[in-house]
Every structure is written in C-alpha cells, then in structure tokens.
Design a protein around this motif. Structure first.
Motif, PDB file in Angstrom:
ATOM      1  N   ALA A 283      57.202  30.035  41.167  1.00 51.84           N
ATOM      2  CA  ALA A 283      56.551  29.940  42.468  1.00 51.84           C
ATOM      3  C   ALA A 283      57.284  28.959  43.365  1.00 51.84           C
ATOM      4  O   ALA A 283      58.026  28.095  42.902  1.00 51.84           O
ATOM      5  CB  ALA A 283      55.090  29.497  42.295  1.00 51.84           C
ATOM      6  N   VAL A 295      45.099  31.058  58.972  1.00 48.24           N
ATOM      7  CA  VAL A 295      45.816  31.370  57.735  1.00 48.24           C
ATOM      8  C   VAL A 295      46.344  32.793  57.871  1.00 48.24           C
ATOM      9  O   VAL A 295      45.568  33.725  58.114  1.00 48.24           O
ATOM     10  CB  VAL A 295      44.897  31.251  56.511  1.00 48.24           C
ATOM     11  CG1 VAL A 295      45.698  31.514  55.234  1.00 48.24           C
ATOM     12  CG2 VAL A 295      44.251  29.873  56.461  1.00 48.24           C
ATOM     13  N   PRO A 296      47.644  32.982  57.767  1.00 47.26           N
ATOM     14  CA  PRO A 296      48.202  34.294  58.111  1.00 47.26           C
ATOM     15  C   PRO A 296      48.183  35.304  56.966  1.00 47.26           C
ATOM     16  O   PRO A 296      48.149  34.933  55.788  1.00 47.26           O
ATOM     17  CB  PRO A 296      49.651  33.957  58.477  1.00 47.26           C
ATOM     18  CG  PRO A 296      49.989  32.822  57.565  1.00 47.26           C
ATOM     19  CD  PRO A 296      48.709  31.998  57.460  1.00 47.26           C
ATOM     20  N   VAL A 298      50.499  37.585  54.906  1.00 47.49           N
ATOM     21  CA  VAL A 298      51.931  37.606  54.581  1.00 47.49           C
ATOM     22  C   VAL A 298      52.249  38.978  54.008  1.00 47.49           C
ATOM     23  O   VAL A 298      51.555  39.446  53.093  1.00 47.49           O
ATOM     24  CB  VAL A 298      52.290  36.489  53.593  1.00 47.49           C
ATOM     25  CG1 VAL A 298      53.754  36.581  53.179  1.00 47.49           C
ATOM     26  CG2 VAL A 298      52.010  35.125  54.221  1.00 47.49           C
ATOM     27  N   GLY A 312      53.292  37.886  44.706  1.00 45.66           N
ATOM     28  CA  GLY A 312      52.041  37.675  45.405  1.00 45.66           C
ATOM     29  C   GLY A 312      51.998  36.330  46.090  1.00 45.66           C
ATOM     30  O   GLY A 312      52.958  35.542  46.034  1.00 45.66           O
ATOM     31  N   THR A 313      50.892  36.084  46.770  1.00 44.61           N
ATOM     32  CA  THR A 313      50.703  34.800  47.430  1.00 44.61           C
ATOM     33  C   THR A 313      49.643  34.000  46.683  1.00 44.61           C
ATOM     34  O   THR A 313      48.638  34.550  46.227  1.00 44.61           O
ATOM     35  CB  THR A 313      50.261  34.971  48.899  1.00 44.61           C
ATOM     36  OG1 THR A 313      49.004  35.656  48.930  1.00 44.61           O
ATOM     37  CG2 THR A 313      51.299  35.757  49.680  1.00 44.61           C
ATOM     38  N   GLY A 314      49.878  32.702  46.573  1.00 40.35           N
ATOM     39  CA  GLY A 314      48.895  31.808  45.996  1.00 40.35           C
ATOM     40  C   GLY A 314      48.193  31.044  47.101  1.00 40.35           C
ATOM     41  O   GLY A 314      47.911  31.606  48.172  1.00 40.35           O
ATOM     42  N   SER A 315      47.955  29.792  46.881  1.00 35.74           N
ATOM     43  CA  SER A 315      47.285  28.969  47.878  1.00 35.74           C
ATOM     44  C   SER A 315      48.080  28.970  49.179  1.00 35.74           C
ATOM     45  O   SER A 315      49.299  28.838  49.172  1.00 35.74           O
ATOM     46  CB  SER A 315      47.147  27.534  47.362  1.00 35.74           C
ATOM     47  OG  SER A 315      46.435  27.512  46.154  1.00 35.74           O
ATOM     48  N   LEU A 322      52.155  29.557  49.449  1.00 41.41           N
ATOM     49  CA  LEU A 322      52.731  29.491  48.117  1.00 41.41           C
ATOM     50  C   LEU A 322      52.921  30.924  47.643  1.00 41.41           C
ATOM     51  O   LEU A 322      51.983  31.715  47.645  1.00 41.41           O
ATOM     52  CB  LEU A 322      51.809  28.732  47.161  1.00 41.41           C
ATOM     53  CG  LEU A 322      52.338  28.575  45.732  1.00 41.41           C
ATOM     54  CD1 LEU A 322      53.520  27.617  45.713  1.00 41.41           C
ATOM     55  CD2 LEU A 322      51.235  28.081  44.804  1.00 41.41           C
ATOM     56  N   TYR A 324      54.626  33.583  44.614  1.00 40.62           N
ATOM     57  CA  TYR A 324      55.036  33.601  43.214  1.00 40.62           C
ATOM     58  C   TYR A 324      55.572  34.985  42.860  1.00 40.62           C
ATOM     59  O   TYR A 324      55.244  35.985  43.495  1.00 40.62           O
ATOM     60  CB  TYR A 324      53.865  33.244  42.294  1.00 40.62           C
ATOM     61  CG  TYR A 324      52.745  34.242  42.305  1.00 40.62           C
ATOM     62  CD1 TYR A 324      52.772  35.378  41.490  1.00 40.62           C
ATOM     63  CD2 TYR A 324      51.642  34.064  43.141  1.00 40.62           C
ATOM     64  CE1 TYR A 324      51.744  36.303  41.518  1.00 40.62           C
ATOM     65  CE2 TYR A 324      50.611  34.995  43.183  1.00 40.62           C
ATOM     66  CZ  TYR A 324      50.671  36.104  42.360  1.00 40.62           C
ATOM     67  OH  TYR A 324      49.668  37.033  42.392  1.00 40.62           O
TER      68      TYR A 324
END
Lengths: 352, 59
Positions: A283, A295-296, A298, A312-315, A322, A324
């Motif tokens: 990540a 918060v966009p 992505v 994928g996206t995390g926080s 973030l 990963y």
C-alpha cells in the motif's frame, strides 16, 4: 483626477486591479484536464465536462451537439468553449435541457449574503459568439434548484465576439449554502423545454434553465455557440476580466477534479508505488495537490499489475488516498501502476 | 452517469467493513467513499432508494 477620487477608486476592482473577486473557476476556459481540447459528443442528460468546471448537458435520443475547448477567443483571451449542433432538435421535449452549466460551491459565494435581507446585487459577465443572432437565455439557480433567476442577453452580430453583462438583485429568500456543498448554478441555455422556461428578470421559486422567448441554438443544424471570460462580481457593473495564472486556475480546478495521465513517455506515474508491504498486499499514500472539496471518488480506466491481481482504496480523506494492491498467490508483490500507453489514466473526482 | 455493479468493499489493511463502494462509472472502475458530500455516493444512494440499484455485499 482629484486625490480624493483616486483614493475612492482604490475600492473599485476595475481601478485597483484587485484580484480574487471572481468566484467563477476557469472562466477563461484554459484548463481542460479531461479532454485536452478534444471534442465531446453531448447526447444525453449526463454531465459532459468540456473544460474543467464547465459542462454540457443534453437530451437522450434527440438533439446532439459537440462541445470542446478551442483557441478561437476574443482579444486578451486564448480559449473558449464551442458548442456545435450536429443533430438539430426543433421540437424540444418539455423536460428537455440543452445547456452549458457551471456549479459554485457555497464557500465561494458566501460574500453575496444570498437568502438574507443583506443579499448583494451582483453582475454576471461573459463573452459570447454564435452563428445565430437574437435573444438568448440562461438562468441562475441555487443548489437545491428551487430558486431561479432566468435572464436574457442579445447577440447582435453573427460570428462576432460580444461581451454581455447581466446584473441581478441578490435573492433575499431561499436556501443558499455557504459551506462545501453546491450553492449556485449558472446555466446558459442552448434550448430548454417549456417546463424549464420562465420570465426573465425576476426570482422564482422553481427550477428554470432558460427565459421565455429565447432562441434555441439546438434547433438549427450546424449552429455554433461559444463562450469565455465568465465573471461574477458584486456590484452593478462588470470590471475587466480578472485573468489569473494558469497554475492558480489549475489548482482551483483540482479541488474538484484531478487526473493522473494519460502518459506517453518518461516516467510513469506510479501512484501505487508501495510504501508498505506485507505477505499479501502493499500500500501507499497518494497525496492530492490541493485539499479537495469532499472525499473524492478515485477511479482508473485500466491498471497494470506487477505480481498482483487486485487494487483498491483504503482510508482516504480530502487530502490523500491510501491505495493498495493485493495478490491471492504471490507472497511478494510490487504493486500496480497506470501504463504510459497514452490512453490509461486515473482520476480523483469531488465535483459538485 | 451510468453506475454499474456496485459492491461494498472491506479495507484489508484496517479491517473496516463497508468502507467504500466499488462500481463501474461510465466504464471506469471507481472507488466511492461513504460520504454524502461525494456526489457519486449521493447518486448511488438516490438510485438505491428509488429501487433502481442494489449494492452487493462485500466479499
């Protein structure tokens, strides 16, 4: 000129050149992150961004127009957006909307005091050029679309740049947010149905996108309509357009949308280069160049994996995301990236 | 905007469940935060409430 007059004029944007008075972003149509000047085909009610912050809207299975950034512009400008009718609609459905729209965030118009007894009078100005002449329409709405101010402007000479100004007494009622949500919209009608037409020059408590009696650009095949130099300012007159540095405008646009790629050469933007690795995933944090409005989302068009099979996206928040990449088989993975094939790209979207 | 195949996602790094929605938006793979200020999320929820869209559970 007396010294007293000079001092008094310092308060006038036109005289003093005070900047940042225009809440319209990309009014000179210079920033086009999505298309780099390529034409869009507007053929549905979706939002088609011709340049950053300015979009076209159409009607499905009916009239069609293309919309793009071009280099035909009046003196002191480089770019404009140009709509060209490719399939005419001479009988617009009552709920149909062919229009150019710009949305403003509450933070940018709070100084207008709209929705209160202290509402300010403001002036909208823009340069327009069309193959048609006559009376054209548009409207200013609040975010909830339950307050509207239809307006008209006249194009006197075909295929000639003209500057138009519309002065509006600020709305003293209705809800006009002053936070990061959609507070105001400006629409320039290319032709709208009867449900969205109303008398020009007064606030009404309904959703209107054009003015009664306006010319419908969409009704004429091959008709063109262009615009640039859009400015909104407090007061009853329009000062010279407040030109700003490209980088400043780009940063303002990136609060709502930013794009990585497409790249064609050089270093690939490896925005997923791992900063942290584990047995099954790696990540990394990707910072946005400016704080985004919200918060966009992505998204990517295509992704190339390096010993990984998902991404994928995390926080995430308004300043960073973030991301990963994972592998269901490999114990050592090296991430993922957007290929430099001139096509693939990713974006972060926090549009209104 | 065409939204297809929305599915909640768990965050494998933190273990947080349903931390975002993965969907295809106009042909692109998108990750939408659970945030009503995000207009994509607001549109998904509008369609869900209208019975036009269903969000699949996370794997």
């Amino acid at each position: 000129m007396s010294r007293a007059r000079e001092i008094a004029d310092l308060g006038s944007p036109a005289a003093s050149g005070l900047s940042n008075r225009n809440p319209i972003i990309n009014g000179a149509m210079t920033v086009d992150q999505r298309n780099s000047g390529s034409a869009l085909t507007v053929n549905s009610a979706s939002e088609f961004y011709a340049v950053d912050r300015f979009m076209g809207i159409g009607v499905a299975s009916d009239g069609v127009y293309t919309l793009q950034q071009v280099t035909d512009a009046p003196d002191n400008f480089v770019n404009s957006i140009k709509a060209t009718v490719t399939t005419a609609d001479a009988s617009i459905p009552s709920t149909g909307r062919y229009l150019i729209r710009h949305k403003l965030e509450g933070n940018t118009i709070s100084q207008l005091n709209l929705g209160s007894s202290a509402a300010q009078t403001f002036t909208l100005s823009f340069y327009v050029k069309s193959s048609l002449t006559g009376t054209f329409g548009g409207s200013i709405l609040n975010g909830a679309q339950d307050r509207s101010y239809p307006f008209t402007y006249t194009i006197s000479s075909a295929n000639t740049w003209e500057r138009k100004t519309v002065t509006i007494a600020g709305d003293t009622t209705g809800t006009w947010p002053t936070n990061n949500t959609k507070a105001m919209q400006i629409g320039w009608s290319l032709g709208v149905g009867s449900d969205y037409l109303n008398t020009a020059g007064t606030w009404v408590g309904s959703q209107e996108w054009g003015a009664t009696g306006e010319t419908a650009v969409i009704a004429t095949n091959a008709a063109t309509w262009q615009m640039t130099g859009v400015q909104l300012e407090i007061g009853t007159s329009a000062a010279n357009f407040d030109h700003e540095d490209y980088g400043v405008t780009l940063a303002k646009c990136q609060r709502y949308y930013m794009q990585w790629g497409p790249e064609t050469a050089g270093s690939v933007f490896r925005h997923f280069n791992p900063a942290y690795a584990n047995d099954s995933y790696c990540a990394g944090t990707q910072a946005f160049p400016v704080e985004m409005r919200a918060v966009p989302t992505v998204a990517y068009s295509a992704i190339t994996y390096q010993n990984a099979d998902s991404w994928g996206t995390g926080s995430s928040d308004r300043n960073q995301v973030l991301t990963y990449s994972m592998s269901t088989s490999a114990t050592v993975i090296s991430g993922a990236y957007i290929a430099n094939n001139g096509t693939d790209y990713a974006y972060a979207n926090a549009e209104l | 905007m065409k939204i297809e195949s929305p599915q909640y996602q768990n965050d494998p790094l933190t273990g947080q469940e349903n931390h975002c929605i993965k969907a295809t938006i106009d042909g692109m793979t998108a990750f939408i935060p659970i945030d009503l200020d995000n207009t994509d999320y607001a549109e998904i929820m509008r369609q869900v409430n209208a019975g036009e869209l269903t969000i699949a559970d996370a794997d």
